[in-house]
Design an enzyme around this catalytic site. Structure first.
Site, PDB file in Angstrom:
ATOM      1  N   ARG A 154      61.759 -84.821  -7.346  1.00 24.86           N
ATOM      2  CA  ARG A 154      62.518 -85.009  -8.602  1.00 24.86           C
ATOM      3  C   ARG A 154      62.592 -86.486  -9.015  1.00 24.86           C
ATOM      4  NH1 ARG A 154      61.747 -80.616  -7.693  1.00 24.86           N
ATOM      5  NH2 ARG A 154      63.117 -78.811  -7.783  1.00 24.86           N
ATOM      6  N   SER A 205      70.184 -76.384 -11.329  1.00 19.48           N
ATOM      7  CA  SER A 205      70.681 -76.988 -10.079  1.00 19.48           C
ATOM      8  C   SER A 205      71.308 -78.345 -10.379  1.00 19.48           C
ATOM      9  CB  SER A 205      69.535 -77.189  -9.088  1.00 19.48           C
ATOM     10  OG  SER A 205      68.949 -75.953  -8.798  1.00 19.48           O
ATOM     11  N   GLU A 302      71.065 -84.126  -9.377  1.00 11.78           N
ATOM     12  CA  GLU A 302      69.752 -83.842  -9.965  1.00 11.78           C
ATOM     13  C   GLU A 302      69.854 -84.003 -11.488  1.00 11.78           C
ATOM     14  OE1 GLU A 302      67.492 -80.615  -8.348  1.00 11.78           O
ATOM     15  OE2 GLU A 302      66.532 -80.186 -10.269  1.00 11.78           O
TER      16      GLU A 302
HETATM   17  C1  LIG Z   1      68.640 -72.542 -16.092  1.00 11.27           C
HETATM   18  C2  LIG Z   1      67.931 -73.801 -15.635  1.00 11.27           C
HETATM   19  C3  LIG Z   1      67.030 -73.732 -14.583  1.00 11.27           C
HETATM   20  C4  LIG Z   1      66.357 -74.891 -14.154  1.00 11.27           C
HETATM   21  N1  LIG Z   1      65.468 -74.782 -13.120  1.00 11.27           N
HETATM   22  C5  LIG Z   1      64.789 -75.878 -12.708  1.00 11.27           C
HETATM   23  C6  LIG Z   1      63.826 -75.779 -11.652  1.00 11.27           C
HETATM   24  O1  LIG Z   1      63.564 -74.701 -11.108  1.00 11.27           O
HETATM   25  N2  LIG Z   1      63.196 -76.910 -11.270  1.00 11.27           N
HETATM   26  C7  LIG Z   1      63.431 -78.114 -11.859  1.00 11.27           C
HETATM   27  O2  LIG Z   1      62.803 -79.108 -11.460  1.00 11.27           O
HETATM   28  N3  LIG Z   1      64.333 -78.231 -12.867  1.00 11.27           N
HETATM   29  C8  LIG Z   1      65.011 -77.151 -13.303  1.00 11.27           C
HETATM   30  N4  LIG Z   1      65.933 -77.257 -14.311  1.00 11.27           N
HETATM   31  C9  LIG Z   1      66.202 -78.569 -14.921  1.00 11.27           C
HETATM   32  C10 LIG Z   1      65.422 -78.816 -16.246  1.00 11.27           C
HETATM   33  O3  LIG Z   1      64.887 -77.618 -16.730  1.00 11.27           O
HETATM   34  C11 LIG Z   1      64.293 -79.821 -16.024  1.00 11.27           C
HETATM   35  O4  LIG Z   1      64.802 -81.026 -15.523  1.00 11.27           O
HETATM   36  C12 LIG Z   1      63.531 -80.093 -17.328  1.00 11.27           C
HETATM   37  O5  LIG Z   1      62.373 -80.852 -17.066  1.00 11.27           O
HETATM   38  C13 LIG Z   1      64.393 -80.800 -18.367  1.00 11.27           C
HETATM   39  O6  LIG Z   1      63.652 -80.913 -19.558  1.00 11.27           O
HETATM   40  P1  LIG Z   1      64.348 -81.410 -20.889  1.00 11.27           P
HETATM   41  O7  LIG Z   1      63.317 -81.491 -21.949  1.00 11.27           O
HETATM   42  O8  LIG Z   1      65.513 -80.573 -21.165  1.00 11.27           O
HETATM   43  O9  LIG Z   1      64.817 -82.868 -20.448  1.00 11.27           O
HETATM   44  P2  LIG Z   1      66.156 -83.608 -20.898  1.00 11.27           P
HETATM   45  O10 LIG Z   1      67.300 -82.989 -20.183  1.00 11.27           O
HETATM   46  O11 LIG Z   1      66.234 -83.674 -22.368  1.00 11.27           O
HETATM   47  O12 LIG Z   1      65.907 -85.059 -20.308  1.00 11.27           O
HETATM   48  C14 LIG Z   1      65.874 -85.262 -18.910  1.00 11.27           C
HETATM   49  C15 LIG Z   1      65.562 -86.740 -18.621  1.00 11.27           C
HETATM   50  O13 LIG Z   1      64.246 -87.057 -19.061  1.00 11.27           O
HETATM   51  C16 LIG Z   1      64.274 -88.091 -20.053  1.00 11.27           C
HETATM   52  N5  LIG Z   1      63.241 -87.735 -21.028  1.00 11.27           N
HETATM   53  C17 LIG Z   1      63.100 -86.557 -21.685  1.00 11.27           C
HETATM   54  N6  LIG Z   1      61.970 -86.566 -22.420  1.00 11.27           N
HETATM   55  C18 LIG Z   1      61.402 -87.791 -22.234  1.00 11.27           C
HETATM   56  C19 LIG Z   1      60.217 -88.417 -22.715  1.00 11.27           C
HETATM   57  N7  LIG Z   1      59.358 -87.787 -23.531  1.00 11.27           N
HETATM   58  N8  LIG Z   1      59.947 -89.690 -22.324  1.00 11.27           N
HETATM   59  C20 LIG Z   1      60.782 -90.341 -21.477  1.00 11.27           C
HETATM   60  N9  LIG Z   1      61.916 -89.801 -20.987  1.00 11.27           N
HETATM   61  C21 LIG Z   1      62.214 -88.537 -21.355  1.00 11.27           C
HETATM   62  C22 LIG Z   1      65.680 -88.086 -20.617  1.00 11.27           C
HETATM   63  O14 LIG Z   1      66.037 -89.361 -21.109  1.00 11.27           O
HETATM   64  C23 LIG Z   1      66.478 -87.709 -19.376  1.00 11.27           C
HETATM   65  O15 LIG Z   1      66.651 -88.851 -18.565  1.00 11.27           O
HETATM   66  C24 LIG Z   1      66.611 -76.124 -14.773  1.00 11.27           C
HETATM   67  C25 LIG Z   1      67.521 -76.181 -15.849  1.00 11.27           C
HETATM   68  C26 LIG Z   1      68.163 -75.032 -16.283  1.00 11.27           C
HETATM   69  C27 LIG Z   1      69.098 -75.103 -17.456  1.00 11.27           C
END
Ligand SMILES: Cc1cc2nc3c(=O)[nH]c(=O)nc-3n(C[C@H](O)[C@H](O)[C@H](O)COP(=O)(O)OP(=O)(O)OC[C@H]3O[C@@H](n4cnc5c(N)ncnc54)[C@H](O)[C@@H]3O)c2cc1C
Length: 306
Positions: A154, A205, A302
């Site tokens: 991560r 998580s 996380e």
């Molecule tokens: C129900 C559920 C289940 C999940 N299961 C998992 C799992 O199995 N495994 C796992 O690893 N994660 C899991 N996650 C967490 C999440 O899905 C991941 O972390 C996902 O990658 C977040 O994507 P996002 O676009 O929402 O990022 P955001 O929450 O919008 O951003 C996350 C971080 O990335 C940065 N960021 C976003 N886009 C960019 C970009 N283009 N350039 C630079 N920085 C950027 C943001 O500033 C922030 O720091 C889960 C979440 C939920 C709600």
């Protein structure tokens, strides 16, 4: 002020000073870099504990293309704002394997690289070839190869250099195996075990699985029956499931005010409706304190706490 309630999957009612919808890297010119700013994808990995005193840059860069292919593999380039699960589905429909175990993870392709998402012993780092970036206020684009991304559990270079905007990710996918069965199995398991974030506000998580020493692990084994452990690249260190530790202390489904954990996982915090970010943060700090007191382990977030 901009309401962020529907821009984070925990549905926390925070506000930001301004919002830029980034449809092209050129839109970065609109950003004032002398004020705080934050890139945001779907908002599935953030907890806003207070209002954000600057600009949210919502990533809406779109596009998928094949860069090269041969009989064995294909190299594709996916824009950072593409939906992660839609990309996985596209790969599976084309019979390209490498990301099928990561189906149904909410979020965008760019954030998948930033957080090196993982599930069921697969991490996205194994399929990433290159990551394209831009930095606000500079006209340069930079390309990071896999090792320059410094991927770990991560973790990535980008997580600690928040000025870098990931604009696109290049993946190498294999044509040598069929991903459909693993993809369908992953969707089945996740649908059974995890809350549907479109109905139940959550960020998945909340904490990383702690990585501990062999000696710490022996002590835990004496305290917890049937503790599953996972090897790491370092033979002296072992990964243990944070959810199991929390479950052991009675956190599964424990409700405090408008905050709880999911009834199937003590690691997944849910907003029961109307919880503030500060309330959710307090709840999570109680969990951390409990783990520290009982197991002498420091849980690491996380989720990004803003
Ligand atoms: C129900 C559920 C289940 C999940 N299961 C998992 C799992 O199995 N495994 C796992 O690893 N994660 C899991 N996650 C967490 C999440 O899905 C991941 O972390 C996902 O990658 C977040 O994507 P996002 O676009 O929402 O990022 P955001 O929450 O919008 O951003 C996350 C971080 O990335 C940065 N960021 C976003 N886009 C960019 C970009 N283009 N350039 C630079 N920085 C950027 C943001 O500033 C922030 O720091 C889960 C979440 C939920 C709600």
């Amino acid at each position: 002020m901009i309401d962020l309630t529907h821009l984070n999957t925990l549905q926390v009612p925070a506000k930001a000073k301004d919002l830029i919808l980034l449809k092209s890297p050129k839109d970065l010119k609109k950003l004032r870099v002398d004020e705080p700013y934050m890139f945001l994808g779907l908002g599935a990995n953030v907890l806003f504990t207070k209002d954000f005193p600057g600009t949210i840059v919502k990533i809406d860069l779109k596009g998928k293309k094949i860069i090269s292919e041969n009989d064995e593999e294909v190299m594709v380039e996916i824009a950072a704002g593409e939906n992660w699960h839609d990309f996985v589905t596209w790969a599976v429909e084309n019979n390209w394997s490498g990301v099928e175990n990561l189906a149904l993870i909410p979020g965008t392709v760019g954030a998948a690289a930033v957080g090196n998402i993982g599930a069921y012993r697969q991490e996205v780092k194994t399929s990433i070839l290159n990551v394209q970036c831009s930095i606000p206020n500079t006209s340069q684009a930079e390309i990071f190869n896999n090792s320059a991304c410094q991927f770990a559990y991560r973790e990535s270079f980008f997580k600690h250099h928040k000025e870098y905007l990931v604009t696109a990710v290049q993946f190498g996918l294999s044509k040598n195996s069929t991903p459909k069965a693993a993809y369908e199995e992953t969707i089945k398991i996740r649908t059974e075990k995890l809350p549907d974030w479109t109905k139940i506000p959550t960020a998945g998580s909340f904490f990383k699985n702690p990585i501990i020493t062999n000696a710490q692990c022996s002590m835990l084994n004496a305290q917890i029956k049937d503790l599953q452990t996972y090897p790491t690249e370092n033979p002296d260190l072992i990964k243990v499931p944070a959810g199991k530790l929390l479950d052991e202390l009675g956190w599964k489904g424990k409700k405090i005010g408008s905050v709880s954990t999911h009834d199937k996982s003590a690691l997944v915090i849910i907003n029961l409706g109307g919880a503030s970010g500060a309330e959710i943060f307090d709840y999570s700090e109680k969990m951390r304190a409990d783990i520290k007191k009982n197991f002498d382990i420091d849980l690491e977030y996380e989720v990004l706490i803003v």
